[in-house]
Scaffold this motif. Structure first.
Motif, PDB file in Angstrom:
ATOM      1  N   ALA A 187      98.927  18.164  24.977  1.00  0.00           N
ATOM      2  CA  ALA A 187      98.952  18.702  23.616  1.00  0.00           C
ATOM      3  C   ALA A 187      98.957  17.583  22.578  1.00  0.00           C
ATOM      4  O   ALA A 187      98.333  17.705  21.523  1.00  0.00           O
ATOM      5  CB  ALA A 187     100.178  19.592  23.439  1.00  0.00           C
ATOM      6  N   SER A 188      99.644  16.473  22.884  1.00  0.00           N
ATOM      7  CA  SER A 188      99.741  15.364  21.934  1.00  0.00           C
ATOM      8  C   SER A 188      98.391  14.718  21.674  1.00  0.00           C
ATOM      9  O   SER A 188      98.007  14.479  20.531  1.00  0.00           O
ATOM     10  CB  SER A 188     100.726  14.309  22.445  1.00  0.00           C
ATOM     11  N   ILE A 189      97.658  14.405  22.746  1.00  0.00           N
ATOM     12  CA  ILE A 189      96.408  13.663  22.564  1.00  0.00           C
ATOM     13  C   ILE A 189      95.319  14.512  21.926  1.00  0.00           C
ATOM     14  O   ILE A 189      94.336  13.974  21.402  1.00  0.00           O
ATOM     15  CB  ILE A 189      95.904  13.062  23.894  1.00  0.00           C
ATOM     16  N   THR A 190      95.471  15.844  21.960  1.00  0.00           N
ATOM     17  CA  THR A 190      94.473  16.720  21.344  1.00  0.00           C
ATOM     18  C   THR A 190      94.947  17.288  20.009  1.00  0.00           C
ATOM     19  O   THR A 190      94.280  18.146  19.430  1.00  0.00           O
ATOM     20  CB  THR A 190      94.114  17.877  22.292  1.00  0.00           C
ATOM     21  N   THR A 191      96.085  16.807  19.514  1.00  0.00           N
ATOM     22  CA  THR A 191      96.552  17.216  18.190  1.00  0.00           C
ATOM     23  C   THR A 191      95.620  16.645  17.127  1.00  0.00           C
ATOM     24  O   THR A 191      95.287  15.461  17.180  1.00  0.00           O
ATOM     25  CB  THR A 191      97.979  16.708  17.941  1.00  0.00           C
ATOM     26  N   PRO A 192      95.151  17.442  16.178  1.00  0.00           N
ATOM     27  CA  PRO A 192      94.280  16.913  15.122  1.00  0.00           C
ATOM     28  C   PRO A 192      94.918  15.711  14.428  1.00  0.00           C
ATOM     29  O   PRO A 192      96.079  15.757  14.023  1.00  0.00           O
ATOM     30  CB  PRO A 192      94.136  18.098  14.160  1.00  0.00           C
ATOM     31  N   GLY A 193      94.171  14.620  14.347  1.00  0.00           N
ATOM     32  CA  GLY A 193      94.663  13.407  13.712  1.00  0.00           C
ATOM     33  C   GLY A 193      95.318  12.423  14.655  1.00  0.00           C
ATOM     34  O   GLY A 193      95.590  11.287  14.267  1.00  0.00           O
ATOM     35  N   ALA A 194      95.572  12.822  15.891  1.00  0.00           N
ATOM     36  CA  ALA A 194      96.255  11.934  16.844  1.00  0.00           C
ATOM     37  C   ALA A 194      95.318  10.905  17.453  1.00  0.00           C
ATOM     38  O   ALA A 194      95.772   9.914  18.025  1.00  0.00           O
ATOM     39  CB  ALA A 194      96.914  12.751  17.954  1.00  0.00           C
ATOM     40  N   GLU A 195      94.035  11.150  17.377  1.00  0.00           N
ATOM     41  CA  GLU A 195      93.011  10.214  17.848  1.00  0.00           C
ATOM     42  C   GLU A 195      93.153   9.866  19.328  1.00  0.00           C
ATOM     43  O   GLU A 195      92.839   8.763  19.769  1.00  0.00           O
ATOM     44  CB  GLU A 195      93.025   8.937  16.996  1.00  0.00           C
ATOM     45  N   GLY A 196      93.669  10.823  20.094  1.00  0.00           N
ATOM     46  CA  GLY A 196      93.734  10.644  21.537  1.00  0.00           C
ATOM     47  C   GLY A 196      94.774   9.660  22.027  1.00  0.00           C
ATOM     48  O   GLY A 196      94.726   9.244  23.192  1.00  0.00           O
ATOM     49  N   GLU A 197      95.737   9.281  21.181  1.00  0.00           N
ATOM     50  CA  GLU A 197      96.750   8.300  21.589  1.00  0.00           C
ATOM     51  C   GLU A 197      97.828   8.961  22.441  1.00  0.00           C
ATOM     52  O   GLU A 197      98.422   9.953  22.049  1.00  0.00           O
ATOM     53  CB  GLU A 197      97.377   7.656  20.349  1.00  0.00           C
ATOM     54  N   HIS A 198      98.087   8.379  23.609  1.00  0.00           N
ATOM     55  CA  HIS A 198      99.106   8.908  24.517  1.00  0.00           C
ATOM     56  C   HIS A 198     100.497   8.432  24.084  1.00  0.00           C
ATOM     57  O   HIS A 198     100.687   7.252  23.792  1.00  0.00           O
ATOM     58  CB  HIS A 198      98.838   8.435  25.953  1.00  0.00           C
ATOM     59  N   PRO A 199     101.484   9.330  24.077  1.00  0.00           N
ATOM     60  CA  PRO A 199     102.846   8.933  23.680  1.00  0.00           C
ATOM     61  C   PRO A 199     103.587   8.111  24.731  1.00  0.00           C
ATOM     62  O   PRO A 199     104.482   7.336  24.390  1.00  0.00           O
ATOM     63  CB  PRO A 199     103.568  10.272  23.452  1.00  0.00           C
ATOM     64  N   TRP A 200     103.239   8.284  26.016  1.00  0.00           N
ATOM     65  CA  TRP A 200     103.959   7.619  27.094  1.00  0.00           C
ATOM     66  C   TRP A 200     102.966   7.037  28.097  1.00  0.00           C
ATOM     67  O   TRP A 200     101.831   7.497  28.217  1.00  0.00           O
ATOM     68  CB  TRP A 200     104.892   8.599  27.815  1.00  0.00           C
ATOM     69  N   THR A 201     103.408   6.059  28.843  1.00  0.00           N
ATOM     70  CA  THR A 201     102.529   5.410  29.816  1.00  0.00           C
ATOM     71  C   THR A 201     102.419   6.191  31.113  1.00  0.00           C
ATOM     72  O   THR A 201     101.436   6.065  31.834  1.00  0.00           O
ATOM     73  CB  THR A 201     103.046   4.001  30.140  1.00  0.00           C
ATOM     74  N   SER A 202     103.442   7.002  31.437  1.00  0.00           N
ATOM     75  CA  SER A 202     103.484   7.697  32.730  1.00  0.00           C
ATOM     76  C   SER A 202     104.596   8.735  32.688  1.00  0.00           C
ATOM     77  O   SER A 202     105.379   8.798  31.730  1.00  0.00           O
ATOM     78  CB  SER A 202     103.785   6.698  33.856  1.00  0.00           C
ATOM     79  N   PHE A 203     104.673   9.534  33.762  1.00  0.00           N
ATOM     80  CA  PHE A 203     105.782  10.480  33.862  1.00  0.00           C
ATOM     81  C   PHE A 203     107.116   9.747  33.893  1.00  0.00           C
ATOM     82  O   PHE A 203     108.092  10.173  33.269  1.00  0.00           O
ATOM     83  CB  PHE A 203     105.655  11.354  35.111  1.00  0.00           C
ATOM     84  N   GLU A 204     107.174   8.640  34.616  1.00  0.00           N
ATOM     85  CA  GLU A 204     108.423   7.881  34.713  1.00  0.00           C
ATOM     86  C   GLU A 204     108.875   7.394  33.337  1.00  0.00           C
ATOM     87  O   GLU A 204     110.071   7.407  33.018  1.00  0.00           O
ATOM     88  CB  GLU A 204     108.249   6.714  35.674  1.00  0.00           C
ATOM     89  N   ASP A 205     107.912   6.977  32.523  1.00  0.00           N
ATOM     90  CA  ASP A 205     108.225   6.548  31.162  1.00  0.00           C
ATOM     91  C   ASP A 205     108.739   7.729  30.347  1.00  0.00           C
ATOM     92  O   ASP A 205     109.729   7.620  29.616  1.00  0.00           O
ATOM     93  CB  ASP A 205     106.979   5.948  30.513  1.00  0.00           C
ATOM     94  N   PHE A 206     108.086   8.884  30.458  1.00  0.00           N
ATOM     95  CA  PHE A 206     108.528  10.101  29.763  1.00  0.00           C
ATOM     96  C   PHE A 206     109.925  10.502  30.210  1.00  0.00           C
ATOM     97  O   PHE A 206     110.783  10.827  29.390  1.00  0.00           O
ATOM     98  CB  PHE A 206     107.537  11.233  30.051  1.00  0.00           C
ATOM     99  N   GLN A 207     110.162  10.477  31.502  1.00  0.00           N
ATOM    100  CA  GLN A 207     111.461  10.879  32.035  1.00  0.00           C
ATOM    101  C   GLN A 207     112.578   9.996  31.488  1.00  0.00           C
ATOM    102  O   GLN A 207     113.646  10.478  31.092  1.00  0.00           O
ATOM    103  CB  GLN A 207     111.430  10.826  33.563  1.00  0.00           C
ATOM    104  N   LYS A 208     112.299   8.685  31.449  1.00  0.00           N
ATOM    105  CA  LYS A 208     113.307   7.749  30.959  1.00  0.00           C
ATOM    106  C   LYS A 208     113.482   7.846  29.446  1.00  0.00           C
ATOM    107  O   LYS A 208     114.616   7.860  28.940  1.00  0.00           O
ATOM    108  CB  LYS A 208     112.919   6.320  31.342  1.00  0.00           C
ATOM    109  N   SER A 209     112.376   7.924  28.718  1.00  0.00           N
ATOM    110  CA  SER A 209     112.418   7.915  27.255  1.00  0.00           C
ATOM    111  C   SER A 209     112.875   9.236  26.661  1.00  0.00           C
ATOM    112  O   SER A 209     113.479   9.260  25.583  1.00  0.00           O
ATOM    113  CB  SER A 209     111.037   7.564  26.690  1.00  0.00           C
ATOM    114  N   VAL A 210     112.575  10.342  27.349  1.00  0.00           N
ATOM    115  CA  VAL A 210     112.873  11.667  26.818  1.00  0.00           C
ATOM    116  C   VAL A 210     113.993  12.346  27.599  1.00  0.00           C
ATOM    117  O   VAL A 210     115.083  12.583  27.074  1.00  0.00           O
ATOM    118  CB  VAL A 210     111.603  12.553  26.814  1.00  0.00           C
ATOM    119  N   CYS A 211     113.733  12.647  28.867  1.00  0.00           N
ATOM    120  CA  CYS A 211     114.664  13.470  29.639  1.00  0.00           C
ATOM    121  C   CYS A 211     116.021  12.810  29.886  1.00  0.00           C
ATOM    122  O   CYS A 211     117.020  13.499  30.109  1.00  0.00           O
ATOM    123  CB  CYS A 211     114.044  13.866  30.974  1.00  0.00           C
TER     124      CYS A 211
END
Length: 318
Positions: A187-211
């Motif tokens: 959803a993030s990379i397809t948000t209008p204006g986001a220009e395809g930028e990924h918020p995290w490098t991997s699931f492990e990064d998401f888990q650590k940074s978010v969860c």
């Protein structure tokens, strides 16, 4: 002429003052302890300096962090005490930052500037920065918010086979966290204006940074699941940061295959109910970029009002 010296900021000596300056820059409370914790976690990606005069009075600082997804990009803050502006402090800090970034093989610099601070934007433009995106905040008075008209939408979506639940209800398992990550990322990379930028490098990064973060509240991670194929279709994440008297809607996203059927409205309303009933907040804030017209329209319909915005400015160093 004032003698200006630049040196690395020291956690025990300087971070109390820097946390106060960060609070001013971000309009969000930043504690000394949280700044120290962030520095320890990201030390290898951070370059920073504090400016001081011949009496060792701190005049300002810069703080640059290499982006974890795009390591050749650096996001930075630069602050000069108001009474010290126009005395070469900002110029010295920026020149040192740019040189350090080039040595570190950084290819682009980014900074966010309040859209009411025209002098700060002019400072950046004189150094070659151009506007990349324009963001703004919105706020909703939960005490005045009437969520009942949205019951019909939610019930209709349930009849079509959508299950509305939360990470808490799903047990906040690793399997559920992976599903949440893939939905967030898509959803993030397809948000209008986001220009395809990924918020995290991997699931492990998401888990650590978010969860695994202090602000993550499984009950405030609302998701919609299509029971026909078990696809995670939409989500809305809300929390209440320590020290804030309001809740914050971090992100609402809908998988591109499910857009246009009011799932965004539904998960947002459920997140707002959680903020009101569980987090006991009377106000909710969120942020958008000006190109994300669908989500802006939803928030306007819900009753959000606009607040101050920021310009994201970028300079390529190559």
């Amino acid at each position: 002429m004032k003698t200006i010296t630049l040196r690395p900021a020291e956690p025990e000596r300087d971070f109390g003052q820097l946390s106060a300056w960060f609070t001013s820059l971000e309009d969000e409370p930043t504690s000394e302890s949280s700044l120290k914790e962030e520095y320890e976690k990201k030390r290898e990606r951070i370059i920073q300096r504090v400016a001081e005069d011949e009496l060792a009075e701190r005049l300002g600082f810069y703080w640059g962090t290499r982006n974890k997804v795009e390591p050749d990009r650096m996001d930075f803050y630069l602050f000069v005490k108001p009474e010290q502006r126009g005395q070469e402090v900002g110029r010295r800090l920026y020149e040192d930052l740019e040189q350090a970034a080039k040595v570190a093989q950084v290819k682009s610099l980014r900074i966010s500037i309040w859209d009411t601070f025209l002098d700060d934007r002019a400072f950046a433009e004189r150094r070659g920065f151009i506007e990349k995106r324009h963001h703004f905040a919105m706020a909703l008075d939960l005490d005045a918010f009437n969520d009942r008209p949205y019951d019909e939408i939610i019930d209709r979506l349930k009849e079509k086979g959508f299950q509305f639940t939360s990470m808490e209800a799903l047990g906040n398992t690793e399997k559920a966290q992976r599903k949440l990550y893939f939905l967030n990322d898509a959803a993030s990379i397809t948000t209008p204006g986001a220009e395809g930028e990924h918020p995290w490098t991997s699931f492990e990064d998401f888990q650590k940074s978010v969860c695994q973060s202090d602000w993550y509240k499984p009950g405030g991670q609302i998701v919609a699941i299509d029971t026909a194929n078990n696809a995670w279709a939409a989500m809305s994440a809300i929390t209440r940061l320590e020290g804030n008297d309001y809740a914050y809607n971090l992100f609402t996203g809908v998988d591109m295959h499910y857009r246009g059927c009011k799932l965004g409205q539904a998960v947002k309303v459920l997140a707002l109910r959680y903020a009101r009933d569980v987090l006991k907040a009377s106000t909710v804030r969120t942020h958008h970029n000006y190109k994300n017209l669908p989500m802006i329209a939803i928030d306007r319909k819900l009753g959000y009002t606009m607040m101050t915005g920021t310009f994201l400015m970028q300079k390529n160093l190559e």
